[in-house]
Design an enzyme around this catalytic site. Structure first.
Site, PDB file in Angstrom:
ATOM      1  N   LYS A 126       8.581   3.845   8.046  1.00  0.00           N
ATOM      2  CA  LYS A 126       8.746   3.191   9.350  1.00  0.00           C
ATOM      3  C   LYS A 126       9.456   1.858   9.086  1.00  0.00           C
ATOM      4  O   LYS A 126       8.950   1.015   8.333  1.00  0.00           O
ATOM      5  CB  LYS A 126       7.373   2.976   9.986  1.00  0.00           C
ATOM      6  CG  LYS A 126       7.437   2.480  11.410  1.00  0.00           C
ATOM      7  CD  LYS A 126       7.083   1.026  11.458  1.00  0.00           C
ATOM      8  CE  LYS A 126       7.075   0.483  12.863  1.00  0.00           C
ATOM      9  NZ  LYS A 126       7.114  -0.984  12.853  1.00  0.00           N
ATOM     10  N   GLY A 153       0.807  -5.026   4.645  1.00  0.00           N
ATOM     11  CA  GLY A 153       0.962  -5.949   5.765  1.00  0.00           C
ATOM     12  C   GLY A 153      -0.330  -6.674   6.070  1.00  0.00           C
ATOM     13  O   GLY A 153      -1.165  -6.888   5.181  1.00  0.00           O
ATOM     14  N   GLY A 171      -3.255  -3.209   9.110  1.00  0.00           N
ATOM     15  CA  GLY A 171      -3.762  -2.230   8.144  1.00  0.00           C
ATOM     16  C   GLY A 171      -5.015  -1.546   8.656  1.00  0.00           C
ATOM     17  O   GLY A 171      -5.129  -0.309   8.603  1.00  0.00           O
ATOM     18  N   GLU A 176      -2.594  -2.261   1.772  1.00  0.00           N
ATOM     19  CA  GLU A 176      -2.593  -3.483   0.959  1.00  0.00           C
ATOM     20  C   GLU A 176      -2.404  -4.632   1.922  1.00  0.00           C
ATOM     21  O   GLU A 176      -1.391  -4.699   2.615  1.00  0.00           O
ATOM     22  CB  GLU A 176      -1.439  -3.451  -0.044  1.00  0.00           C
ATOM     23  CG  GLU A 176      -1.561  -2.373  -1.077  1.00  0.00           C
ATOM     24  CD  GLU A 176      -2.479  -2.775  -2.221  1.00  0.00           C
ATOM     25  OE1 GLU A 176      -2.687  -3.980  -2.421  1.00  0.00           O
ATOM     26  OE2 GLU A 176      -2.989  -1.866  -2.899  1.00  0.00           O
ATOM     27  N   CYS A 211       1.859 -12.180  -0.474  1.00  0.00           N
ATOM     28  CA  CYS A 211       0.467 -11.699  -0.374  1.00  0.00           C
ATOM     29  C   CYS A 211      -0.379 -12.292  -1.488  1.00  0.00           C
ATOM     30  O   CYS A 211      -1.591 -12.385  -1.374  1.00  0.00           O
ATOM     31  CB  CYS A 211       0.434 -10.184  -0.444  1.00  0.00           C
ATOM     32  SG  CYS A 211       1.324  -9.526  -1.860  1.00  0.00           S
TER      33      CYS A 211
END
Ligand code: NAP
Length: 501
Positions: A167, A222, A227, A244, A280
């Site tokens: 996506k 994300g 998530g 994640e 992240c």
């Protein structure tokens, strides 16, 4: 279950450095998504039956094509992310190298977990891992290459033998479709199974992937909110979502490391403002021994940080809102980076002092604030700092800074190991190497699957599942179990590990 979906629209493209709109990409229609999924489903048995060596040639062809188009892709990524060309060139090169790594890990073959037991009476039992089938991938805004259209999730799934439908991320839609076309074309030219890789565009297209019976696993990188929404949605069908997500990633400086104050303060600020704090693995909190001047040194280093564009208008707004919440929850006076000029979606860096006893479960202080901000907490005794670390949410990564012959270091490392996926000693958590020993994951809410990693050789294991075959004749065995070991795999035969000749 069919849910009402919005009309087909488009993902607009913006330049974060100026805030100007620079085009857009039409959302995939429901028919287009259905066609992509149908082709992916047909590709699944062919990809699964192909040897890891064949898959390696396909993945390598895609990596070569991406590298050949580097200048064009970096230019597109720069225009849509505001990230600098050096960062993007490095990320693209690492993406190609990681893809080759995953393909090589598949050829090595231990992820297939092949074993055979000869049973009394002449029967036998064999066990090995097979690809799960079509994988849907949702990449993140902040790594347009590393966690994007041909990033870790995509390359590890293809290497493991699964067709992938990605996506496109709305933060970089033009890059997503162009990169997708390059990868698709390279796979086709290398004679990979038709339909083994494709890209769809639009929020509703993502939901269609998650809801499709064709999709057997979802890989997501994300926000926690996104998530967990996908985890809950896919749970209706019992489909695993390897999400994640974003965490605070604490840093502990032991008393024995206090003499390195200057270097640690500068390193911390460099690390939490890297990529405008949109990592992240950004260290979002540092615990420092009181009385050594860390708060002042960090404030001084922050004051010299230039403002930088955040990825999207929504992320910039969420950052300013998050900073206000952190300031209110900490009651600390933030040190601020350079505030002028602030064109486009730019934001200034912040370091916010906070008392240790405010780090309590349920506080906003324990949640990620995406962007160039971090908390600084002083402690009087190490045990109170370790107790505060125990109260934090589990994280992807943590750092411990130690001194020479530091008697506290081992205890601190052991305590953190129980709460994070990776502990970095005397180094910052921001860099993530793609190797056999990498663990990029962690207990919830770092991920939805604490046994999994999205980076490193272990990433392939997310996309296979074990099966056993009982009493099969030699000619009924699959390639990984045949006596001549055509894929040259490491195998466990009657309990004994054996390596290929
Ligand atoms: P995001 O807003 O969660 O978006 C990620 C993708 O999921 C987008 O394609 C988004 O599509 C889709 N999505 C989000 N919510 C959804 C929902 N409820 N239903 C269906 N689709 C949904 O995250 P982001 O802004 O791209 O990335 C930043 C975050 O990722 C930070 O928290 C960062 O720490 C984290 N991150 C984690 C890692 C890691 O390895 N753990 C790596 C990089 C980044 P739409 O935008 O169209 O909704």
């Amino acid at each position: 279950m069919t849910l009402p979906l919005a009309d087909v629209g488009e993902d607009p493209s913006f330049d974060p450095a100026t805030g100007e709109r620079t085009g857009g990409v039409a959302h995939s229609t429901p028919e287009e998504v259905a066609r992509v999924l149908d082709l992916a489903e047909r590709a699944a048995p062919r990809l699964s039956a192909a040897s890891p060596v064949a898959r390696e040639t396909w993945v390598a062809a895609a990596a070569d094509a991406v590298l050949a188009a580097s200048a064009e892709l970096v230019d597109l990524a720069r225009a849509e992310t505001g990230l600098g060309p050096d960062r993007l060139e490095g990320e693209l090169a690492r993406m190609a190298a990681s893809a080759r790594f995953y393909a090589a890990a598949a050829v090595e073959g231990s992820y297939l977990g092949v074993s055979r037991d000869d049973l009394p009476g002449g029967s036998s039992l064999v066990r090995w891992n097979i690809p799960v089938g079509v994988v849907a991938v949702f990449g993140a805004s902040n790594f347009p290459f590393g966690f994007g259209i041909f990033g870790h999730d995509v390359a590890s799934a293809l290497a493991a033998g699964c067709p992938v439908v990605v996506k496109a991320h709305p933060a970089h839609p033009r890059l997503s479709v162009r990169l997708g076309a390059i990868v698709r074309g390279a796979l086709r030219d290398a004679s990979a199974p038709d339909g083994c890789f494709d890209v769809v565009v639009g929020f509703d297209s993502g939901l269609r992937l998650v809801d499709s019976p064709v999709v057997r696993a979802v890989a997501f990188t994300g926000s926690q909110r996104g998530g967990m929404a996908l985890v809950e949605r896919a749970a209706r069908r019992g489909v695993p979502v390897f999400a994640e997500m974003g965490t605070v990633n604490p840093v502990l400086v032991t008393p024995a490391a206090a003499s390195d104050r200057g270097a640690i303060a500068r390193g911390f600020v460099d690390s939490f403002t890297l990529g405008a704090g949109q990592f992240c693995t950004k260290p979002g909190l540092i615990l420092v021994p009181a009385g050594h001047g860390f708060v002042d040194s960090i404030a001084e280093a922050v004051s010299r940080v230039q403002a930088a564009p955040l990825l999207t208008a929504a992320i910039a707004a969420a950052y300013e809102g998050g900073v206000s919440q952190l300031v209110a929850a900490s009651e600390g006076a933030p040190a601020t980076g350079v505030t002028e000029p602030l064109p486009g979606f730019s934001a200034a860096a912040r370091a916010i002092p906070v008392a240790l006893d405010r780090l309590t479960p349920g506080s906003r202080l324990l949640e990620e604030c995406f962007g160039p901000v971090a908390l600084v907490a002083e402690y009087d005794d190490l045990e109170s700092a370790l107790a505060a670390l125990d109260r934090l949410q589990p994280s992807l990564a943590a750092s411990v800074f130690t001194g020479e012959d530091d008697a506290d270091a081992a205890d601190a490392i052991a305590r953190l190991t129980g709460r994070v996926g990776r502990v970095a000693v005397n180094s910052w958590p921001t860099g993530v190497a793609t190797t056999w020993s990498q663990q990029h994951g962690g207990p919830w809410p770092a991920t939805s699957r604490p046994e999994a990693t999205s980076v490193g050789a272990g990433a392939l294991s997310r996309f296979v599942r074990p099966v056993s075959l009982q009493n099969a004749s030699t000619d009924q065995l699959p390639a990984p179990l045949r006596p001549e070991n055509p894929w040259k795999l490491p195998r466990r035969l009657n309990g004994r590990p054996t390596l290929p000749h």
